[in-house]
Design a protein around this motif. Structure first.
Motif, PDB file in Angstrom:
ATOM      1  N   ASP A 201     -72.244 -46.436 -53.445  1.00  0.00           N
ATOM      2  CA  ASP A 201     -71.000 -46.876 -52.809  1.00  0.00           C
ATOM      3  C   ASP A 201     -70.029 -47.140 -53.964  1.00  0.00           C
ATOM      4  O   ASP A 201     -69.977 -48.245 -54.500  1.00  0.00           O
ATOM      5  CB  ASP A 201     -71.306 -48.142 -51.989  1.00  0.00           C
ATOM      6  CG  ASP A 201     -70.067 -48.896 -51.560  1.00  0.00           C
ATOM      7  OD1 ASP A 201     -68.944 -48.380 -51.740  1.00  0.00           O
ATOM      8  OD2 ASP A 201     -70.221 -50.018 -51.038  1.00  0.00           O
ATOM      9  N   SER A 202     -69.300 -46.110 -54.379  1.00  0.00           N
ATOM     10  CA  SER A 202     -68.485 -46.256 -55.592  1.00  0.00           C
ATOM     11  C   SER A 202     -67.348 -47.251 -55.406  1.00  0.00           C
ATOM     12  O   SER A 202     -66.925 -47.906 -56.357  1.00  0.00           O
ATOM     13  CB  SER A 202     -67.947 -44.901 -56.045  1.00  0.00           C
ATOM     14  OG  SER A 202     -67.113 -44.339 -55.056  1.00  0.00           O
ATOM     15  N   GLY A 203     -66.865 -47.395 -54.176  1.00  0.00           N
ATOM     16  CA  GLY A 203     -65.792 -48.364 -53.915  1.00  0.00           C
ATOM     17  C   GLY A 203     -66.225 -49.770 -54.295  1.00  0.00           C
ATOM     18  O   GLY A 203     -65.415 -50.575 -54.766  1.00  0.00           O
TER      19      GLY A 203
ATOM     20  N   ALA B 215     -58.772 -53.838 -55.492  1.00  0.00           N
ATOM     21  CA  ALA B 215     -59.573 -52.738 -56.058  1.00  0.00           C
ATOM     22  C   ALA B 215     -58.700 -51.505 -56.261  1.00  0.00           C
ATOM     23  O   ALA B 215     -58.807 -50.824 -57.283  1.00  0.00           O
ATOM     24  CB  ALA B 215     -60.744 -52.415 -55.127  1.00  0.00           C
ATOM     25  N   SER B 216     -57.829 -51.222 -55.303  1.00  0.00           N
ATOM     26  CA  SER B 216     -57.029 -50.004 -55.434  1.00  0.00           C
ATOM     27  C   SER B 216     -56.000 -50.137 -56.557  1.00  0.00           C
ATOM     28  O   SER B 216     -55.554 -49.137 -57.118  1.00  0.00           O
ATOM     29  CB  SER B 216     -56.422 -49.594 -54.089  1.00  0.00           C
ATOM     30  OG  SER B 216     -55.150 -50.116 -53.900  1.00  0.00           O
ATOM     31  N   LYS B 217     -55.661 -51.374 -56.932  1.00  0.00           N
ATOM     32  CA  LYS B 217     -54.767 -51.568 -58.086  1.00  0.00           C
ATOM     33  C   LYS B 217     -55.511 -51.310 -59.390  1.00  0.00           C
ATOM     34  O   LYS B 217     -55.019 -50.563 -60.256  1.00  0.00           O
ATOM     35  CB  LYS B 217     -54.173 -52.978 -58.087  1.00  0.00           C
ATOM     36  CG  LYS B 217     -53.058 -53.095 -57.062  1.00  0.00           C
ATOM     37  CD  LYS B 217     -52.461 -54.468 -56.987  1.00  0.00           C
ATOM     38  CE  LYS B 217     -51.601 -54.541 -55.731  1.00  0.00           C
ATOM     39  NZ  LYS B 217     -51.399 -55.919 -55.269  1.00  0.00           N
TER      40      LYS B 217
ATOM     41  N   ARG C 197     -63.668 -41.842 -53.349  1.00  0.00           N
ATOM     42  CA  ARG C 197     -62.413 -41.093 -53.273  1.00  0.00           C
ATOM     43  C   ARG C 197     -62.467 -39.818 -54.114  1.00  0.00           C
ATOM     44  O   ARG C 197     -61.828 -38.831 -53.814  1.00  0.00           O
ATOM     45  CB  ARG C 197     -61.236 -41.942 -53.787  1.00  0.00           C
ATOM     46  CG  ARG C 197     -61.036 -43.273 -53.084  1.00  0.00           C
ATOM     47  CD  ARG C 197     -60.552 -43.088 -51.665  1.00  0.00           C
ATOM     48  NE  ARG C 197     -60.265 -44.367 -50.978  1.00  0.00           N
ATOM     49  CZ  ARG C 197     -61.160 -45.284 -50.653  1.00  0.00           C
ATOM     50  NH1 ARG C 197     -62.427 -45.098 -50.945  1.00  0.00           N
ATOM     51  NH2 ARG C 197     -60.815 -46.393 -50.025  1.00  0.00           N
ATOM     52  N   ASP C 198     -63.221 -39.905 -55.227  1.00  0.00           N
ATOM     53  CA  ASP C 198     -63.228 -38.793 -56.190  1.00  0.00           C
ATOM     54  C   ASP C 198     -64.643 -38.337 -56.523  1.00  0.00           C
ATOM     55  O   ASP C 198     -64.893 -37.831 -57.615  1.00  0.00           O
ATOM     56  CB  ASP C 198     -62.523 -39.226 -57.480  1.00  0.00           C
ATOM     57  CG  ASP C 198     -63.237 -40.386 -58.166  1.00  0.00           C
ATOM     58  OD1 ASP C 198     -64.031 -41.085 -57.508  1.00  0.00           O
ATOM     59  OD2 ASP C 198     -63.018 -40.570 -59.379  1.00  0.00           O
ATOM     60  N   MET C 199     -65.580 -38.540 -55.600  1.00  0.00           N
ATOM     61  CA  MET C 199     -66.970 -38.167 -55.881  1.00  0.00           C
ATOM     62  C   MET C 199     -67.091 -36.653 -56.062  1.00  0.00           C
ATOM     63  O   MET C 199     -67.754 -36.178 -56.977  1.00  0.00           O
ATOM     64  CB  MET C 199     -67.894 -38.648 -54.738  1.00  0.00           C
ATOM     65  CG  MET C 199     -67.961 -40.151 -54.562  1.00  0.00           C
ATOM     66  SD  MET C 199     -68.626 -40.999 -56.016  1.00  0.00           S
ATOM     67  CE  MET C 199     -67.141 -41.506 -56.816  1.00  0.00           C
TER      68      MET C 199
HETATM   69  O1  C5P Z   1     -64.052 -47.393 -50.393  1.00  0.00           O
HETATM   70  P1  C5P Z   1     -63.490 -48.754 -50.638  1.00  0.00           P
HETATM   71  O2  C5P Z   1     -62.518 -49.186 -49.594  1.00  0.00           O
HETATM   72  O3  C5P Z   1     -64.568 -49.776 -50.847  1.00  0.00           O
HETATM   73  O4  C5P Z   1     -62.711 -48.643 -52.033  1.00  0.00           O
HETATM   74  C1  C5P Z   1     -61.869 -49.665 -52.495  1.00  0.00           C
HETATM   75  C2  C5P Z   1     -60.810 -49.074 -53.416  1.00  0.00           C
HETATM   76  O5  C5P Z   1     -61.447 -48.590 -54.601  1.00  0.00           O
HETATM   77  C3  C5P Z   1     -60.088 -47.855 -52.851  1.00  0.00           C
HETATM   78  O6  C5P Z   1     -58.915 -48.205 -52.122  1.00  0.00           O
HETATM   79  C4  C5P Z   1     -59.744 -47.042 -54.087  1.00  0.00           C
HETATM   80  O7  C5P Z   1     -58.526 -47.426 -54.651  1.00  0.00           O
HETATM   81  C5  C5P Z   1     -60.842 -47.402 -55.055  1.00  0.00           C
HETATM   82  N1  C5P Z   1     -61.819 -46.333 -55.188  1.00  0.00           N
HETATM   83  C6  C5P Z   1     -61.526 -45.298 -56.039  1.00  0.00           C
HETATM   84  N2  C5P Z   1     -62.428 -44.311 -56.254  1.00  0.00           N
HETATM   85  C7  C5P Z   1     -63.600 -44.308 -55.620  1.00  0.00           C
HETATM   86  C8  C5P Z   1     -63.913 -45.342 -54.700  1.00  0.00           C
HETATM   87  C9  C5P Z   1     -62.987 -46.342 -54.501  1.00  0.00           C
HETATM   88  O8  C5P Z   1     -60.453 -45.261 -56.612  1.00  0.00           O
HETATM   89  N3  C5P Z   1     -64.477 -43.341 -55.870  1.00  0.00           N
END
Ligand code: C5P
Length: 224
Positions: A33-35, A100-102, A131-133
């Protein structure tokens, strides 16, 4: 034998986390779960009073993130331990998602988390969601899914999820938050949210979780 990787990317609330977890369980594979790593970086920054614009400090923090993913006592999901303390539901809040998105928009933070994410790939296979897997972290993945849904539908799902937990929320506020996060994630210069050229795009707006899951399994069979 190389590790087989399946990637599931998409915006927040598309159901990618749910589908990734179901698929990993079905196959008996690992799950990334990379997020959660970006969320944990944001939480660590808060704990240490690091400013969200201080890229070099955030980069160091992300590179040294002291985190463990342990099987939870209930057997459902994982317990996440950050700097020795168990992280609860707070990790999943929209506020932490926005933070997180910041931090995720900073190239140094993304670079610091790259190898850590790749280390999740162990035999026999890995299901990775984010998002970028498919575009950056696992460009050679065997199957890439891009899961999307309309922003209204995603806000509705989130609203119902919170409602079930007895948490009151404003639908309009949730929708605005989702749209702001989509915008930030799609417009950033490093690893923006977009389907890989070889991704299969699924729109879950009018599909149940079971229907989406069946579609993904069908694609797995097609890919052999
Ligand atoms: O998926 P989740 O909502 O948990 O991710 C939180 C934030 O982490 C996303 O809004 C995104 O900005 C960032 N994220 C990312 N790349 C990923 C996973 C998450 O930039 N592979």
């Amino acid at each position: 034998t190389p590790v087989t990787v399946v990637t599931i990317d998409g915006p927040s609330g598309s159901g990618k986390g749910t589908i990734a977890a179901l698929l990993a369980r079905e196959l008996g594979w690992g799950l990334l779960d990379s997020g959660a790593l970006y969320r944990l970086t944001a939480l660590a920054a808060m704990n240490h009073g690091v400013d969200f614009t201080d890229e070099s400090s955030l980069e160091v923090l992300a590179g040294h993130l002291d985190v463990q993913f342990l099987p939870s006592e209930t057997g459902e999901g994982l317990s996440i331990i950050l700097e020795g303390e168990r992280v609860g539901e707070s990790l999943r809040t929209e506020d932490v998602g926005a933070m997180a998105s910041k931090v995720a928009a900073l190239p140094g933070v993304r670079a610091a988390l790259l190898q850590r994410q790749r280390d999740f790939a162990e035999l026999p296979g890995l299901v990775a969601d984010g998002r970028d897997m498919g575009t950056v972290v696992f460009p050679g993945a065997a199957l890439k899914v891009f899961l999307t849904a309309s922003a209204e539908e995603r806000a509705k799902r989130r609203y119902e999820q919170l409602h079930q937990k007895g948490i009151s929320a404003s639908f309009d506020r949730l929708l605005a938050d989702i749209q702001a996060r989509d915008e930030r994630d799609s417009q950033r210069t490093v690893a923006p949210l977009k389907p890989a050229d070889d991704a299969i795009i699924l729109d879950s707006t009018r599909m149940s979780i079971q229907e989406v899951f069946n579609k993904v399994l069908e694609q797995m069979r097609l890919k052999g």
